[in-house]
Design an enzyme around this catalytic site. Sequence first.
Site, PDB file in Angstrom:
ATOM      1  N   ALA A 258       0.841  -1.191   0.000  1.00 18.15           N
ATOM      2  CA  ALA A 258       0.000   0.000   0.000  1.00 18.15           C
ATOM      3  C   ALA A 258       0.880   1.247   0.000  1.00 18.15           C
ATOM      4  O   ALA A 258       1.986   1.254   0.542  1.00 18.15           O
ATOM      5  CB  ALA A 258      -0.927  -0.014   1.214  1.00 18.15           C
TER       6      ALA A 258
ATOM      7  N   THR B 246      -0.625  -9.562  -3.415  1.00 13.31           N
ATOM      8  CA  THR B 246       0.215  -8.992  -4.470  1.00 13.31           C
ATOM      9  C   THR B 246       1.144 -10.059  -5.040  1.00 13.31           C
ATOM     10  O   THR B 246       1.353 -10.139  -6.255  1.00 13.31           O
ATOM     11  CB  THR B 246       1.037  -7.819  -3.899  1.00 13.31           C
ATOM     12  OG1 THR B 246       0.124  -6.797  -3.457  1.00 13.31           O
ATOM     13  CG2 THR B 246       1.983  -7.232  -4.917  1.00 13.31           C
TER      14      THR B 246
ATOM     15  N   HIS C  83      -1.246  -3.557  -5.717  1.00 15.63           N
ATOM     16  CA  HIS C  83      -0.817  -3.696  -4.321  1.00 15.63           C
ATOM     17  C   HIS C  83      -1.954  -4.188  -3.448  1.00 15.63           C
ATOM     18  O   HIS C  83      -3.132  -4.113  -3.810  1.00 15.63           O
ATOM     19  CB  HIS C  83      -0.275  -2.366  -3.798  1.00 15.63           C
ATOM     20  CG  HIS C  83      -1.314  -1.315  -3.510  1.00 15.63           C
ATOM     21  ND1 HIS C  83      -2.112  -1.344  -2.387  1.00 15.63           N
ATOM     22  CD2 HIS C  83      -1.680  -0.188  -4.186  1.00 15.63           C
ATOM     23  CE1 HIS C  83      -2.918  -0.285  -2.377  1.00 15.63           C
ATOM     24  NE2 HIS C  83      -2.679   0.416  -3.462  1.00 15.63           N
ATOM     25  N   CYS C  84      -1.560  -4.673  -2.249  1.00 16.97           N
ATOM     26  CA  CYS C  84      -2.514  -4.987  -1.177  1.00 16.97           C
ATOM     27  C   CYS C  84      -2.055  -4.186   0.036  1.00 16.97           C
ATOM     28  O   CYS C  84      -1.741  -3.006  -0.099  1.00 16.97           O
ATOM     29  CB  CYS C  84      -2.583  -6.489  -0.926  1.00 16.97           C
ATOM     30  SG  CYS C  84      -0.974  -7.297  -0.634  1.00 16.97           S
ATOM     31  N   SER C  85      -2.000  -4.775   1.222  1.00 13.57           N
ATOM     32  CA  SER C  85      -1.494  -4.049   2.392  1.00 13.57           C
ATOM     33  C   SER C  85       0.025  -4.147   2.481  1.00 13.57           C
ATOM     34  O   SER C  85       0.733  -3.156   2.369  1.00 13.57           O
ATOM     35  CB  SER C  85      -2.128  -4.588   3.680  1.00 13.57           C
ATOM     36  OG  SER C  85      -3.486  -4.222   3.771  1.00 13.57           O
TER      37      SER C  85
END
Length: 265
Positions: free
Chosen positions: A38, A164, A156-158
Amino acid sequence: MDGRDWELVGAPNARDLGGMSTADGRRVRAGRLLRTPALGRLTDEDLPVLGKLAPACVVDLRDASEMSVAPADRLVGEPRVVHLPVHDPAHPVFTYVSAVLLGHDLEAYDELAEEGTPAAMAAIYRWFVTGESARAGFGTAVRLAAEARNLPLLFHCSAGKDRTGWLAVVLLTALGVDDAEIRADYLRNNELSLSLREVLLEAMARRHPALDPQTVRPVLEVRPEYLDAAYDEVRRVHGSFEAYLRDGLGVTDEVRAALRDNLLE
């Protein structure tokens, strides 16, 4: 901008998937596929770098519940932002990883400790293959990457390692990249995020003295057995990765041809 001459201080495991070679001797174009965590922790110095990377489309794999408690992504220009939540509230790993990254209370700790975090991570990776929101999100992301107007595509993710990481595996496999190169990129996360991981673990140990680092570390790392759990599930459910792409994710031959045309040299 060359695919290997940039870094983002606030996103240490960000990288370009360019340069990887395919079985038929082609290479993934530099600056076309960017994988990151992120973007809410980008520094002011990172923003000109992101501006030069110039993503046309940003795919965010987080759920609204994760986004609401995290700093907003710092973006440059006006990229198309597409939210494709790959999230299952039945898996406490998602809540736990977000809590660790944000320094929040660890509501899912007891449940995870009981199951064993490596086992919980393997379960998540199997769910990536079969879960409804996972199949929808990953399939849509591949179709977005096949459209020239969405390139460069940043996803993206976290933490930028699990959702990802699996999307990177899916995209690179669809492009025909060698399995060993795909695995090496997946595992690079541990080296790139080492200092951040140790800082997080130290901070957690101070805040939660009773916390067992052996429970925490597996959710902050990627491990070969996590990736293997997903590959095993692909074979169990679909028989082959080709069939998973086609039947599980709805990636047609036309989409794969467009991916290769737009993303390979």
